[in-house]
Design a protein around this motif. Structure first.
Motif, short mmCIF file in Angstrom:
data_model
loop_
_atom_site.label_atom_id
_atom_site.label_comp_id
_atom_site.label_asym_id
_atom_site.label_seq_id
_atom_site.Cartn_x
_atom_site.Cartn_y
_atom_site.Cartn_z
N UNK A 49 0.83 -1.20 0.00
CA UNK A 49 0.00 0.00 0.00
C UNK A 49 0.86 1.25 0.00
N UNK A 50 1.92 1.25 0.80
CA UNK A 50 2.81 2.40 0.85
C UNK A 50 3.52 2.59 -0.49
N UNK A 51 3.91 1.50 -1.13
CA UNK A 51 4.56 1.59 -2.44
C UNK A 51 3.62 2.18 -3.48
N UNK A 52 2.37 1.71 -3.52
CA UNK A 52 1.42 2.22 -4.50
C UNK A 52 1.14 3.70 -4.27
N UNK A 53 0.92 4.09 -3.01
CA UNK A 53 0.69 5.50 -2.72
C UNK A 53 1.91 6.36 -3.05
N UNK A 54 3.08 5.84 -2.76
CA UNK A 54 4.31 6.57 -3.09
C UNK A 54 4.49 6.75 -4.59
N UNK A 55 4.19 5.72 -5.36
CA UNK A 55 4.28 5.83 -6.82
C UNK A 55 3.27 6.82 -7.36
N UNK A 56 2.05 6.79 -6.83
CA UNK A 56 1.02 7.73 -7.29
C UNK A 56 1.41 9.17 -6.97
N UNK A 57 1.91 9.41 -5.77
CA UNK A 57 2.31 10.76 -5.39
C UNK A 57 3.53 11.23 -6.19
N UNK A 58 4.46 10.33 -6.45
CA UNK A 58 5.63 10.69 -7.25
C UNK A 58 5.23 11.02 -8.68
N UNK A 59 4.34 10.21 -9.26
CA UNK A 59 3.85 10.49 -10.61
C UNK A 59 3.13 11.82 -10.68
N UNK A 60 2.27 12.11 -9.70
CA UNK A 60 1.57 13.38 -9.67
C UNK A 60 2.55 14.54 -9.58
N UNK A 61 3.54 14.40 -8.71
CA UNK A 61 4.51 15.48 -8.51
C UNK A 61 5.31 15.73 -9.78
N UNK A 62 5.72 14.67 -10.47
CA UNK A 62 6.52 14.84 -11.68
C UNK A 62 5.68 15.34 -12.85
N UNK A 63 4.46 14.84 -12.98
CA UNK A 63 3.63 15.20 -14.13
C UNK A 63 2.98 16.58 -14.00
N UNK A 64 2.88 17.11 -12.80
CA UNK A 64 2.25 18.42 -12.66
C UNK A 64 3.10 19.52 -13.27
N UNK A 65 4.37 19.27 -13.47
CA UNK A 65 5.24 20.24 -14.10
C UNK A 65 5.00 20.38 -15.59
N UNK A 66 4.29 19.42 -16.21
CA UNK A 66 4.02 19.46 -17.63
C UNK A 66 2.72 20.17 -17.96
N UNK A 67 2.01 20.65 -16.95
CA UNK A 67 0.74 21.32 -17.17
C UNK A 67 1.00 22.67 -17.86
N UNK A 68 0.18 22.97 -18.87
CA UNK A 68 0.34 24.23 -19.59
C UNK A 68 -0.51 25.31 -18.94
#
Length: 52
Positions: free
Chosen positions: A30-49
């Motif tokens: 559960x911690x791994x899945x939540x960590x991956x989701x938060x990491x993906x959100x953090x990295x992908x939010x920089x691509x927002x126009x």
């Protein structure tokens, strides 16, 4: 005198206490899945126009 355990010793003891570590494995997954989701959100939010 208190004993201090390393993280590996604590995980090993917790897994042995539960006869196979089912609860520990569930928590780790559960911690791994939540960590991956938060990491993906953090990295992908920089691509927002901002066409604002």
């Amino acid at each position: 005198m208190e004993q201090y355990y390393s993280a590996a010793a604590w995980f090993t003891e917790a897994a042995a206490r539960h006869q196979g570590g089912g609860h520990l494995l569930r928590v780790v997954l559960i911690v791994m899945v939540l960590g991956c989701a938060l990491t993906g959100w953090f990295l992908l939010r920089g691509y927002k126009r901002n066409d604002g």
